[in-house]
Write an enzyme that holds these catalytic residues in place. Structure first.
Site, PDB file in Angstrom:
ATOM      1  N   TYR A 156       0.855  -1.200   0.000  1.00 29.93           N
ATOM      2  CA  TYR A 156       0.000   0.000   0.000  1.00 29.93           C
ATOM      3  C   TYR A 156       0.890   1.249   0.000  1.00 29.93           C
ATOM      4  CZ  TYR A 156      -4.437   2.430   0.686  1.00 29.93           C
ATOM      5  OH  TYR A 156      -5.541   3.225   0.519  1.00 29.93           O
ATOM      6  N   LYS A 163      -3.129   8.567   2.771  1.00 26.40           N
ATOM      7  CA  LYS A 163      -4.382   8.393   3.531  1.00 26.40           C
ATOM      8  C   LYS A 163      -4.229   8.974   4.942  1.00 26.40           C
ATOM      9  CE  LYS A 163      -7.102   6.313   0.558  1.00 26.40           C
ATOM     10  NZ  LYS A 163      -8.064   7.143  -0.192  1.00 26.40           N
TER      11      LYS A 163
END
Ligand code: NAP
Length: 256
Positions: A156, A163
């Site tokens: 990720y 995020k």
């Protein structure tokens, strides 16, 4: 009366029928909201036109690359002309160059870091700034995030850092816009098989991992994200702002 009747909303991030934005838009529509949509480029126009068209032939549909201030200004000017006011905004947009979502995080280039943060985090600030003057009766801004912001999820990578910036921005925006009765929250979704998700190396294993380890022993369904999106948009969530709500079948509580 439906939960969101009389509310006007705008949805950023529908790419196709699998998009989380589409699940939330359908739920908002079903709850009585009148919606406008944006799409990034000509490539997606036909898809979004077809989906948004199911809400009526006069559904407002506009191109918008969220990295372009002039696009954002045009979108809110058109929304102002068509609706006169706005109550709901869904930010369901993220992007990082593919090579940054494979291999080691330590190799993230300056440019991949910049792009990921511009598209996936700064855009929430720019969209909130554009929407706020139209949210004269208060509003609800909802962003989409993922657990990779607080824990390491292999592959990720830079998106996890973006995020984290998105979630921190949510809190600062909630503080700034609270006096105008504008609430800002994020839904942290468990993995959902979408176009963006398939860009993450090992995504299919992630789905299997959640199914095996989440307390509910399954993955989240798009309709369930729609239901949470509707709750956050509704008066039931009138005292909730600046939060990250996990809709992940409980995966986030697990230590092992
Ligand atoms: P998706 O259907 O591929 O949606 C992502 C959207 O972002 C697409 O419409 C994409 O358009 C748009 N986008 C990218 N760059 C943009 C730009 N510069 N300007 C405007 N739009 C741009 O995938 P999704 O999974 O539903 O993703 C929606 C949100 O949910 C994202 O924030 C994602 O991180 C988050 N999320 C997803 C999952 C998951 O497992 N799927 C889990 C947690 C959170 P293009 O296709 O043109 O790039």
């Amino acid at each position: 009366m439906s939960q969101l009747s009389g509310k006007f909303g705008i949805v950023f991030g529908v790419a196709n029928k699998r998009s989380i934005a589409w699940a939330i838009a359908q739920a908002w529509h079903k709850a009585g909201a009148k919606l406008a949509f944006t799409y990034q480029g000509e490539r997606l126009k036909e898809n979004v036109e077809e989906l948004a068209g199911t809400f009526g032939p006069d559904t407002l549909l506009m191109p918008c690359d969220v990295t372009k201030d002039e696009d954002i200004a045009r979108v809110f000017s058109e929304v102002g002309q068509k609706f006169g006011k706005l109550h709901l905004l869904l930010h369901s947009v993220a992007f990082a160059p593919k090579d940054a979502l494979e291999g080691q995080f330590v190799n993230t280039s300056r440019e991949a870091f910049r792009i990921a943060h511009d598209v996936s985090a700064y855009s929430l600030i720019a969209l909130a700034r554009g929407a706020a003057p139209l949210m004269t009766e208060g509003g609800s801004i909802v962003g989409m995030t993922y657990y990779g912001s607080e824990k390491v999820v292999p592959h990720y990578n830079v998106m996890g850092v973006a995020k984290a910036a998105l979630e921190a921005s949510t809190r600062y925006l909630a503080y700034d816009l609270g006096p105008q009765k504008i609430r800002v929250n994020c839904i942290s979704a468990g993995p959902v098989n979408t176009l963006a998700a398939r860009g993450i190396a090992g995504f299919t294993d992630m789905l299997k991992h959640y199914e095996a380890h989440a307390p509910l022993k399954r993955n989240v369904l798009p309709d369930e994200l729609g239901a949470t999106g509707t709750f956050l948009a509704s008066d039931g969530a009138a005292a909730i702002t600046g939060q990250v709500i996990y809709v992940d079948c409980g995966y986030q509580i697990m230590g092992m």
